[in-house]
Design a protein around this motif. Sequence first.
Motif, mmCIF file in Angstrom:
data_model
loop_
_atom_site.group_PDB
_atom_site.id
_atom_site.type_symbol
_atom_site.label_atom_id
_atom_site.label_comp_id
_atom_site.label_asym_id
_atom_site.label_seq_id
_atom_site.Cartn_x
_atom_site.Cartn_y
_atom_site.Cartn_z
ATOM 1 N N VAL A 84 -9.709 5.214 -10.599
ATOM 2 C CA VAL A 84 -10.319 3.849 -10.758
ATOM 3 C C VAL A 84 -9.890 2.879 -9.750
ATOM 4 N N ALA A 85 -9.103 2.919 -9.147
ATOM 5 C CA ALA A 85 -8.430 2.080 -8.179
ATOM 6 C C ALA A 85 -9.297 2.285 -6.790
ATOM 7 N N VAL A 86 -9.443 3.634 -6.325
ATOM 8 C CA VAL A 86 -10.256 3.954 -5.116
ATOM 9 C C VAL A 86 -11.757 3.590 -5.606
ATOM 10 N N ALA A 87 -12.154 3.747 -6.610
ATOM 11 C CA ALA A 87 -13.360 3.015 -6.954
ATOM 12 C C ALA A 87 -13.714 1.739 -6.760
ATOM 13 N N LEU A 88 -12.733 0.775 -6.944
ATOM 14 C CA LEU A 88 -12.961 -0.508 -6.969
ATOM 15 C C LEU A 88 -12.493 -0.937 -5.359
ATOM 16 N N LEU A 89 -11.845 -0.263 -4.521
ATOM 17 C CA LEU A 89 -11.423 -0.779 -3.231
ATOM 18 C C LEU A 89 -12.537 -0.641 -2.348
ATOM 19 N N PRO A 90 -12.583 -1.579 -1.206
ATOM 20 C CA PRO A 90 -13.535 -1.382 -0.256
ATOM 21 C C PRO A 90 -13.173 -0.443 0.862
ATOM 22 N N MET A 91 -13.724 0.567 1.689
ATOM 23 C CA MET A 91 -13.259 1.232 2.584
ATOM 24 C C MET A 91 -13.047 0.418 3.909
ATOM 25 N N PRO A 92 -11.796 0.542 4.413
ATOM 26 C CA PRO A 92 -11.442 -0.207 5.616
ATOM 27 C C PRO A 92 -11.836 0.486 6.838
ATOM 28 N N SER A 93 -11.459 0.033 7.875
ATOM 29 C CA SER A 93 -11.647 0.514 9.200
ATOM 30 C C SER A 93 -10.658 1.715 9.369
ATOM 31 N N PHE A 94 -10.782 2.538 10.424
ATOM 32 C CA PHE A 94 -9.840 3.783 10.603
ATOM 33 C C PHE A 94 -8.455 3.215 10.898
ATOM 34 N N GLU A 95 -8.498 1.985 11.627
ATOM 35 C CA GLU A 95 -6.972 1.516 12.087
ATOM 36 C C GLU A 95 -6.416 0.937 10.896
ATOM 37 N N VAL A 96 -7.095 0.436 10.093
ATOM 38 C CA VAL A 96 -6.195 -0.329 8.701
ATOM 39 C C VAL A 96 -6.029 0.880 7.818
ATOM 40 N N GLY A 97 -7.143 1.736 7.768
ATOM 41 C CA GLY A 97 -6.712 2.909 7.062
ATOM 42 C C GLY A 97 -5.502 3.988 7.305
ATOM 43 N N LEU A 98 -5.419 4.094 8.482
ATOM 44 C CA LEU A 98 -4.155 4.769 8.818
ATOM 45 C C LEU A 98 -2.869 4.004 8.616
ATOM 46 N N ILE A 99 -2.898 2.681 8.863
ATOM 47 C CA ILE A 99 -1.519 2.015 8.601
ATOM 48 C C ILE A 99 -1.322 2.073 7.122
ATOM 49 N N ALA A 100 -2.393 1.897 6.397
ATOM 50 C CA ALA A 100 -2.284 2.069 4.700
ATOM 51 C C ALA A 100 -1.724 3.232 4.211
ATOM 52 N N ILE A 101 -2.228 4.431 4.857
ATOM 53 C CA ILE A 101 -1.974 5.746 4.685
ATOM 54 C C ILE A 101 -0.422 6.043 4.744
ATOM 55 N N THR A 102 0.130 5.773 5.860
ATOM 56 C CA THR A 102 1.583 6.016 6.154
ATOM 57 C C THR A 102 2.399 5.070 5.195
ATOM 58 N N ALA A 103 1.820 3.729 4.904
ATOM 59 C CA ALA A 103 2.394 2.795 4.046
ATOM 60 C C ALA A 103 2.643 3.452 2.519
ATOM 61 N N CYS A 104 1.613 4.036 2.195
ATOM 62 C CA CYS A 104 1.334 4.704 0.844
ATOM 63 C C CYS A 104 2.375 5.714 0.611
ATOM 64 N N ASP A 105 2.693 6.531 1.655
ATOM 65 C CA ASP A 105 3.416 7.813 1.602
ATOM 66 C C ASP A 105 4.872 7.369 1.747
ATOM 67 N N ALA A 106 5.081 6.195 2.570
ATOM 68 C CA ALA A 106 6.454 5.789 2.677
ATOM 69 C C ALA A 106 6.939 5.300 1.441
ATOM 70 N N LEU A 107 6.158 4.254 0.871
ATOM 71 C CA LEU A 107 6.466 3.561 -0.385
ATOM 72 C C LEU A 107 6.625 4.789 -1.536
ATOM 73 N N MET A 108 5.906 5.820 -1.448
ATOM 74 C CA MET A 108 6.163 6.819 -2.620
ATOM 75 C C MET A 108 7.472 7.430 -2.411
ATOM 76 N N ILE A 109 7.725 7.681 -1.115
ATOM 77 C CA ILE A 109 9.125 8.339 -0.997
ATOM 78 C C ILE A 109 10.184 7.396 -1.427
ATOM 79 N N ALA A 110 9.954 6.175 -0.989
ATOM 80 C CA ALA A 110 11.195 5.083 -1.606
ATOM 81 C C ALA A 110 11.058 4.798 -3.165
ATOM 82 N N LEU A 111 10.041 4.837 -3.810
ATOM 83 C CA LEU A 111 10.064 4.731 -5.028
ATOM 84 C C LEU A 111 10.621 6.068 -5.898
ATOM 85 N N LEU A 112 10.218 7.102 -5.456
ATOM 86 C CA LEU A 112 10.768 8.143 -6.003
ATOM 87 C C LEU A 112 11.920 8.924 -5.746
#
Length: 493
Positions: free
Chosen positions: A153-181
């Motif tokens: 549902v979340a990815v269906a609602l979000l707009p696709m960013p540029s690859f520069e923003v996407g790269l930062i967001a990917i690493t941030a998502c994985d890093a935040l997962m590690i921290a949360l878990l």
Amino acid sequence: MGKVRQRLADLREALSVGTMLCIGAFLLSACAGWLLNGSVYAHVAEYCGIAREVSTLFSAGLFLVLFFVASRKPEALDRRIMAVVSLGSLITALLVLSFALKLEDGPSTVLGFLFLNIGSVWAASLLALALASLPSPLAMTLAMVCGMPLGEVAVALLPMPSFEVGLIAITACDALMIALLYRGSAPALDRLTGSASAADLELANPESFLRPTHALFVCAFVFSVATGYELTLNEVAHAPVSSDLVSVVLVGVALWMLLGSQNDGKEDTLFSFSVLLVIAGFLVAPFTFDSGLPSANALQRIGVDSFKMLTLLVVLSVGRRNAFALLPTFTLVRCMMALGTDVGAVAGHTSNDLASANAQAAALIAAISLFAFIAFLWIGFRKFSFADTIRGVANVNADAGASEARDSFADSGAGAGAGASIEERCAQLGAEGGLTERETEIFAMLARGRNGQYVMDHYVISRNTVKSHVKHIYAKLGVHSQQELIDLVERYE
């Protein structure tokens, strides 16, 4: 209505902080995958298309390495060290890929994906460990069947960013997962790293672990071929096509899993649902080559996502019965999924290349894929049951297998066994069960809490020979684990 109210009350009780963190991790994982395929990979395909397949192979290889480490040297998976390595790899990936993507340099891009996969593979493994550490099976199921659909549902609602923003967001998502878990995964991970290895435990508890040749792993590969095909078929600007229908149906599947009747065959029902949708996707695919409609992609995406939900449920259920099989089983499943995705992606890319010039050839690829999918399931999975796979894993108590304290039960016997030593009891039980002399000797060792490695070293025999002896002993005595064997000797009179 009363059952539904009771079920809702149980779900509210299961909704703990740990459950919420796991749901959040699923959302982050879905966003990272969506950004990787739709933003970063889409840009990389313009100058180094093979980098996407190489990156998926990296992922498969890393999961395979983690499988061997978890099976043979679990003490190497120190929680703090792995957190530092994974977070450091994500930072390195961000730096390397930032330059590689802008310069459109293929080798640097491949190197950056390797570091990125190190972080994402460990983040995914922590999620499995955190789910297994939740206090109840209901909490585990709630986190999984809520987190995965909400991610769609979340990815269906979000707009696709540029690859520069996407790269930062990917690493941030994985890093935040590690921290949360990090804390939530500690119980399962610490238990794994603080015990004998799964390979040693398997020798004395063969029915507590799934073999690498088990149908579950083969099925994961086959379904993931459909995953790769769906991701690449009819892609637009090198990005997967999307459909809002996917999130709607998956939410319905989640509600059925949570609120529907709790029968023992629910896993197999979900499997049948997944199979039918994947078959429908292959059938519809040839009609979408010219129109670009996402119907085939949507059908297959729903099917493979439902299968992923099912597979994770099976892996976690196996892990709850045997905590030491969790990480080896999860990592091998993910390895097979990554390999299957690569194979499917090649088929999807080939179909796209042929569709404009030779639609019949592209349709032939879909037909061959469909035939292979149905034939494999018909030949290899007619009698396979996911529910039976879960029930077939015997509970294991590694602490009992590593302890010598069981020697003290010799004085608790009565009748024919009263005052008898462990060896005497085992000799009598062995004679009654038809054990050979060597099997009776190994039986006594297992009853004293010795593990399979000890038997290997004592008799200087191979691992497979020990496995064969243990299986024969358990079959003749009617037990399924070392703990049951010890209990049998304790109770013998």
